[in-house]
Design an enzyme around this catalytic site. Structure first.
Site, mmCIF file in Angstrom:
data_model
loop_
_atom_site.group_PDB
_atom_site.id
_atom_site.type_symbol
_atom_site.label_atom_id
_atom_site.label_comp_id
_atom_site.label_asym_id
_atom_site.label_seq_id
_atom_site.Cartn_x
_atom_site.Cartn_y
_atom_site.Cartn_z
ATOM 1 C CG ASP A 207 74.412 37.139 57.410
ATOM 2 O OD1 ASP A 207 74.359 35.888 57.481
ATOM 3 O OD2 ASP A 207 75.201 37.822 58.070
ATOM 4 N N GLY A 230 75.136 41.449 63.591
ATOM 5 C CA GLY A 230 75.918 42.630 63.962
ATOM 6 C C GLY A 230 75.781 43.751 62.946
#
Length: 304
Positions: A207, A230
């Site tokens: 990510d 998250g």
């Protein structure tokens, strides 16, 4: 219209080949805090329970690895878009969906495990959009990814993508029920320190959103410094439940669901409260340094 729900939900399934090996698993585990000191593990680097996450000869795979499996550890050529290559952006590449990535938030995540994830493997991921919910001022895109290898189904990921400003298209509102915190003291409470470099390490699992590394980009997004992924908090929490409730046995996890309710800044401490029932542990995760501001809500680990 930026979102055509009927077109998105009726689109042909998309397939992607995934591959991973022990290095990907180890890197992911390190990214969610494996090998780091905790109140009950003062010497974590050589603790046998931690070596199951970090040493290839003893390795097992935490089920939340499913959220990054196959993402790779190098930045795709020419990639500059936040989250490119992740489940979130994957859900935005289907017909009928054309939205601004700056308006996108990861709303919720569920991983259902059909059998133990192998330390290395090759599999095929089939992705669909089973629903697009109209929340009025926002839309929620539900992305489902089903992964199977030569021996059959491995896991299913359900990702909820919250898109600000894209509601009002006349669709179904979708579920909105919230899980109440039990009206009793938690059965267990533990804390996990998020290191200052945690997001820099976690992002190597695929990510690359600069929101988690670049202070200038974070400021443009409304934060005074980069925030933690998250899904990193998601992994940290599952590891805490496995280690404290399930005796370190990752194979006991059947499914794991959460709603992302708030941000975490590297350097903060997560306070993880657990309420146990037969086959189910409910979890609440807060930022201990900010008056227990909610981080993860509606969180449940289903297990044997």
């Amino acid at each position: 219209m930026p979102i055509d729900a009927a077109k998105a939900t009726s689109a042909e399934p998309r397939t992607t080949e995934l591959a991973w090996d022990h290095k990907d698993v180890q890197l992911y585990h390190l990214g969610i805090g494996a090998g780091a000191a905790t109140p009950d593990k003062p010497h974590p680097a050589t603790d046998p329970d931690e070596l199951r996450y970090t040493l290839e000869s003893a390795l097992h795979v935490l089920p939340s690895f499913a959220t990054v499996a196959g993402s790779g550890s190098s930045l795709p050529e020419g990639s500059r878009e936040p989250g490119e290559g992740t489940a979130v952006s994957g859900g935005l590449s289907v017909p009928g969906i054309d939205v601004d990535l700056a308006a996108v938030l990861h709303g919720g995540q569920k991983v259902t495990v059909h059998r133990a994830i192998p330390v290395s493997g090759r599999a095929v991921q089939t992705s669909t959009v089973p629903a697009v919910h109209d929340k009025g001022k926002a839309a929620v895109i539900v992305l489902r990814s089903e992964v199977a290898d030569a021996d059959g189904p491995l896991w299913t990921c359900d990702t909820q993508i919250f898109v600000r400003g894209e509601g009002g298209f006349g669709g179904e509102r979708g579920p909105s029920a919230r899980l109440e915190i039990p009206g009793r003291a938690p059965d267990r409470t533990t804390e996990r320190l998020i290191r200052e470099d945690q997001a820099l390490l976690y992002r190597l699992s695929g990510d690359w959103n600069p929101l988690h590394a670049d202070p200038e980009f974070a400021e443009l997004a409304g934060f005074d410094r980069p925030i933690l992924h998250g899904l990193c908090s998601y992994g940290v929490t599952l590891k805490a439940v496995v280690d404290t409730v399930l005796g370190g046995d990752v194979a006991r996890v059947r499914a794991y669901t959460t709603r992302f309710a708030g941000v975490v800044f590297p350097g903060e401490t997560l306070r993880i409260r657990m309420w146990e029932r037969e086959g189910r542990t409910q979890v609440s995760v807060t930022a201990a340094d900010r008056d227990d501001a909610q981080v993860l809500a509606d969180t449940v680990v289903e297990h044997s």
